[in-house]
Scaffold this motif. Sequence first.
Motif, PDB file in Angstrom:
ATOM      1  N   ARG A   1     -10.660  18.683  11.310  1.00 49.84           N
ATOM      2  CA  ARG A   1     -10.656  17.350  12.300  1.00 49.84           C
ATOM      3  C   ARG A   1      -8.859  16.871  12.121  1.00 49.84           C
ATOM      4  NH1 ARG A   1     -16.584  15.150  12.075  1.00 49.84           N
ATOM      5  NH2 ARG A   1     -17.594  16.520  13.686  1.00 49.84           N
ATOM      6  N   GLU A   2      -8.928  16.700  11.378  1.00 55.00           N
ATOM      7  CA  GLU A   2      -7.602  15.677  10.546  1.00 55.00           C
ATOM      8  C   GLU A   2      -7.120  16.625  11.081  1.00 55.00           C
ATOM      9  OE1 GLU A   2      -8.067  14.492   7.277  1.00 55.00           O
ATOM     10  OE2 GLU A   2      -9.702  12.269   7.053  1.00 55.00           O
ATOM     11  N   SER A   3      -6.068  17.825  10.911  1.00 56.12           N
ATOM     12  CA  SER A   3      -5.616  18.741  11.307  1.00 56.12           C
ATOM     13  C   SER A   3      -5.247  18.510  12.267  1.00 56.12           C
ATOM     14  CB  SER A   3      -5.346  20.322  10.074  1.00 56.12           C
ATOM     15  OG  SER A   3      -5.100  21.311  10.625  1.00 56.12           O
ATOM     16  N   LEU A   4      -6.243  19.732  13.340  1.00 60.90           N
ATOM     17  CA  LEU A   4      -5.696  19.214  14.547  1.00 60.90           C
ATOM     18  C   LEU A   4      -5.952  18.018  15.281  1.00 60.90           C
ATOM     19  CD1 LEU A   4      -9.326  20.874  15.374  1.00 60.90           C
ATOM     20  CD2 LEU A   4      -6.971  22.369  15.441  1.00 60.90           C
ATOM     21  N   LEU A   5      -5.987  16.519  14.985  1.00 61.54           N
ATOM     22  CA  LEU A   5      -6.085  15.282  14.822  1.00 61.54           C
ATOM     23  C   LEU A   5      -4.026  15.279  15.470  1.00 61.54           C
ATOM     24  CD1 LEU A   5      -6.134  13.151  17.154  1.00 61.54           C
ATOM     25  CD2 LEU A   5      -6.870  11.959  14.635  1.00 61.54           C
ATOM     26  N   LYS A   6      -3.819  15.864  13.587  1.00 59.41           N
ATOM     27  CA  LYS A   6      -2.488  15.306  13.400  1.00 59.41           C
ATOM     28  C   LYS A   6      -1.630  15.901  14.574  1.00 59.41           C
ATOM     29  CE  LYS A   6       1.015  16.320   9.904  1.00 59.41           C
ATOM     30  NZ  LYS A   6       0.824  17.029   8.516  1.00 59.41           N
ATOM     31  N   LYS A   7      -1.698  17.472  14.765  1.00 60.96           N
ATOM     32  CA  LYS A   7      -1.294  17.884  15.371  1.00 60.96           C
ATOM     33  C   LYS A   7      -1.181  17.343  16.935  1.00 60.96           C
ATOM     34  CE  LYS A   7       0.303  21.905  13.042  1.00 60.96           C
ATOM     35  NZ  LYS A   7       1.519  22.372  12.405  1.00 60.96           N
ATOM     36  N   LEU A   8      -2.048  17.376  17.214  1.00 62.91           N
ATOM     37  CA  LEU A   8      -1.856  16.266  19.280  1.00 62.91           C
ATOM     38  C   LEU A   8      -1.149  15.871  18.977  1.00 62.91           C
ATOM     39  CD1 LEU A   8      -3.692  16.894  21.486  1.00 62.91           C
ATOM     40  CD2 LEU A   8      -5.201  15.819  20.775  1.00 62.91           C
ATOM     41  N   LEU A   9      -1.110  14.410  17.564  1.00 64.72           N
ATOM     42  CA  LEU A   9      -0.237  13.269  17.209  1.00 64.72           C
ATOM     43  C   LEU A   9       0.647  13.338  17.296  1.00 64.72           C
ATOM     44  CD1 LEU A   9      -2.618  10.662  15.100  1.00 64.72           C
ATOM     45  CD2 LEU A   9      -2.669  10.808  17.254  1.00 64.72           C
ATOM     46  N   GLU A  10       1.312  14.556  16.833  1.00 62.79           N
ATOM     47  CA  GLU A  10       2.704  15.274  16.667  1.00 62.79           C
ATOM     48  C   GLU A  10       3.646  15.459  18.369  1.00 62.79           C
ATOM     49  OE1 GLU A  10       2.387  18.338  13.858  1.00 62.79           O
ATOM     50  OE2 GLU A  10       2.447  17.097  12.049  1.00 62.79           O
ATOM     51  N   TRP A  11       2.372  15.949  18.969  1.00 60.80           N
ATOM     52  CA  TRP A  11       2.934  16.638  20.154  1.00 60.80           C
ATOM     53  C   TRP A  11       3.198  14.906  21.286  1.00 60.80           C
ATOM     54  CZ3 TRP A  11       0.410  15.363  24.716  1.00 60.80           C
ATOM     55  CH2 TRP A  11       0.426  16.893  26.166  1.00 60.80           C
ATOM     56  N   SER A  12       2.100  14.687  21.155  1.00 61.17           N
ATOM     57  CA  SER A  12       2.235  13.319  22.111  1.00 61.17           C
ATOM     58  C   SER A  12       3.531  12.006  21.549  1.00 61.17           C
ATOM     59  CB  SER A  12       1.329  12.391  21.644  1.00 61.17           C
ATOM     60  OG  SER A  12       0.112  12.584  21.694  1.00 61.17           O
ATOM     61  N   GLN A  13       4.468  12.344  19.990  1.00 67.51           N
ATOM     62  CA  GLN A  13       5.232  11.929  19.707  1.00 67.51           C
ATOM     63  C   GLN A  13       6.428  11.904  20.365  1.00 67.51           C
ATOM     64  OE1 GLN A  13       3.764  11.359  15.195  1.00 67.51           O
ATOM     65  NE2 GLN A  13       4.734   9.699  15.488  1.00 67.51           N
ATOM     66  N   GLU A  14       6.261  14.154  20.330  1.00 61.97           N
ATOM     67  CA  GLU A  14       7.472  13.843  20.448  1.00 61.97           C
ATOM     68  C   GLU A  14       7.841  14.257  22.382  1.00 61.97           C
ATOM     69  OE1 GLU A  14       7.088  18.019  18.951  1.00 61.97           O
ATOM     70  OE2 GLU A  14       7.420  17.453  17.021  1.00 61.97           O
ATOM     71  N   THR A  15       6.504  14.086  22.740  1.00 61.53           N
ATOM     72  CA  THR A  15       6.231  14.215  24.321  1.00 61.53           C
ATOM     73  C   THR A  15       7.487  13.328  25.065  1.00 61.53           C
ATOM     74  OG1 THR A  15       5.266  16.317  24.257  1.00 61.53           O
ATOM     75  CG2 THR A  15       5.268  15.164  26.599  1.00 61.53           C
ATOM     76  N   PHE A  16       6.323  11.850  24.566  1.00 59.91           N
ATOM     77  CA  PHE A  16       6.153  10.443  25.516  1.00 59.91           C
ATOM     78  C   PHE A  16       7.015  10.357  24.459  1.00 59.91           C
ATOM     79  CE2 PHE A  16       1.744  12.827  26.670  1.00 59.91           C
ATOM     80  CZ  PHE A  16       2.639  13.017  28.061  1.00 59.91           C
ATOM     81  N   ASN A  17       7.609  10.230  23.270  1.00 55.08           N
ATOM     82  CA  ASN A  17       8.260   9.143  22.517  1.00 55.08           C
ATOM     83  C   ASN A  17       7.669   7.672  22.114  1.00 55.08           C
ATOM     84  OD1 ASN A  17      10.988  10.828  22.063  1.00 55.08           O
ATOM     85  ND2 ASN A  17      11.097  10.360  25.073  1.00 55.08           N
ATOM     86  N   ILE A  18       5.935   8.209  21.683  1.00 55.65           N
ATOM     87  CA  ILE A  18       5.163   6.863  21.494  1.00 55.65           C
ATOM     88  C   ILE A  18       5.157   6.592  20.530  1.00 55.65           C
ATOM     89  CG2 ILE A  18       4.650   6.593  24.174  1.00 55.65           C
ATOM     90  CD1 ILE A  18       2.509   7.745  23.328  1.00 55.65           C
ATOM     91  N   SER A  19       4.906   5.119  19.747  1.00 53.25           N
ATOM     92  CA  SER A  19       4.287   5.479  17.829  1.00 53.25           C
ATOM     93  C   SER A  19       3.275   5.724  18.174  1.00 53.25           C
ATOM     94  CB  SER A  19       5.190   4.036  17.703  1.00 53.25           C
ATOM     95  OG  SER A  19       4.345   3.008  18.893  1.00 53.25           O
ATOM     96  N   VAL A  20       2.831   6.555  16.956  1.00 51.54           N
ATOM     97  CA  VAL A  20       1.108   5.662  16.968  1.00 51.54           C
ATOM     98  C   VAL A  20       0.598   4.631  16.581  1.00 51.54           C
ATOM     99  CG1 VAL A  20      -0.318   7.271  15.568  1.00 51.54           C
ATOM    100  CG2 VAL A  20       2.019   8.260  15.522  1.00 51.54           C
ATOM    101  N   THR A  21      -0.136   4.325  17.426  1.00 50.87           N
ATOM    102  CA  THR A  21      -1.223   2.720  16.982  1.00 50.87           C
ATOM    103  C   THR A  21      -2.378   3.364  16.420  1.00 50.87           C
ATOM    104  OG1 THR A  21      -1.471   2.890  19.056  1.00 50.87           O
ATOM    105  CG2 THR A  21       0.375   2.283  18.772  1.00 50.87           C
TER     106      THR A  21
END
Length: 396
Positions: A353-373
Amino acid sequence: MHPRQEITEMFSTFVELESGRFSKWLIDIKLRRSIQNCLESSQEVSNSENFWALYWYKHWQEQSHSLARMHLSAYLQEPSYWTAKKTIARFTHSQYSLADYFQMANAEIETILKNFNPEKSSSLKAYATMAIPSRLKDILRQRKEADICTNWALLRKVSKKQFLEALSQAGLSPTVIVQYRLAWTCFQELYVQNQPGGTKALSEPEGQLWEAIVNLYNSERQTQLTQPTPQCTREKIEHWLTQAAIYIRAYLYPPVSSLNLAISEDDATTTFDLPDPSSDSLIADMIAQEDTQNRQNQQFQIQDILLKAIQNIEVQSQEILKLYYQEGLTQPQIVQRLQMSQPTVSRRLIKARESLLKKLLEWSQETFNISVTSNLVKDMSTALEEWLKVKYGKSI
């Protein structure tokens, strides 16, 4: 309407609200004169709104030009208004009015401009239409949490970045900030969350704990502070932490008044008969179409990213995911099926799960330029869980 007149209005008009609803558009004379001068300087200049949005964005980015920011603020009035209107419809029993939400949205324009990346999104307005609701949602979450929790709970859960930015925004000097930070670090290290009622009910530290915090601070100050400082008392550290909590609340969610946005200098405004921004318009249709296409593209991207990520994890972990989500087995049942230990099954499931979540968060950062909160991680975790249930239910 002539294209150049439309561009002039887009970048020089502001919404005025009255009695909780749209009243009229106001034209800022200074901004109108500015955009007219630009349009008249060359007949070959494009009449595209995207051209002028990027033109003023470039000026703002290079020099933080106040005039450029005002033009962009005018340009983004529509997404700010729509966000406010949708929010008040969603929270019908909220203490805030349409004007409050509208003001909150307008206050986030500076952040929207900082996060916008023209290389990844061709339309500033389309990006703002997605980003402003997300920012407003996050603000309301923070405000709710900041309002209902104690000072000590707030100090426990705030991030270092938020803590330092709150103190900096309050105008504290760097020398004072490092002292506050050390006191807060000592508090976090020693204050155990063992209070009844969860973190929101955390009470003030007691005598022995205060003594331990003070002793730790006085010990650490000799190596952690660059400038020599005298020993600190409990009263001083308690004052610092209490004051820090006040600064953090103000930073996370500044006070909201129902006054309309001040939009001009020397009252250089005039009313102008433009359509209510909540009504359908060509611009709205274009943004809606682009936004729909963006969401579809994003769904395809997420699907592709997660499927590839699943293929890259260990075979046994893939099998555990299938048994857990596709067959609905519990962890003890998976232990029996695969003849593995309970800790191994649990660890592999969590790691997958953590591996998949990490990929999802990385995509969000790259796509929307948002910080991880923490809120983003929570939302993405929920979305990932739903995606796994749906996809394994259809048998990947």
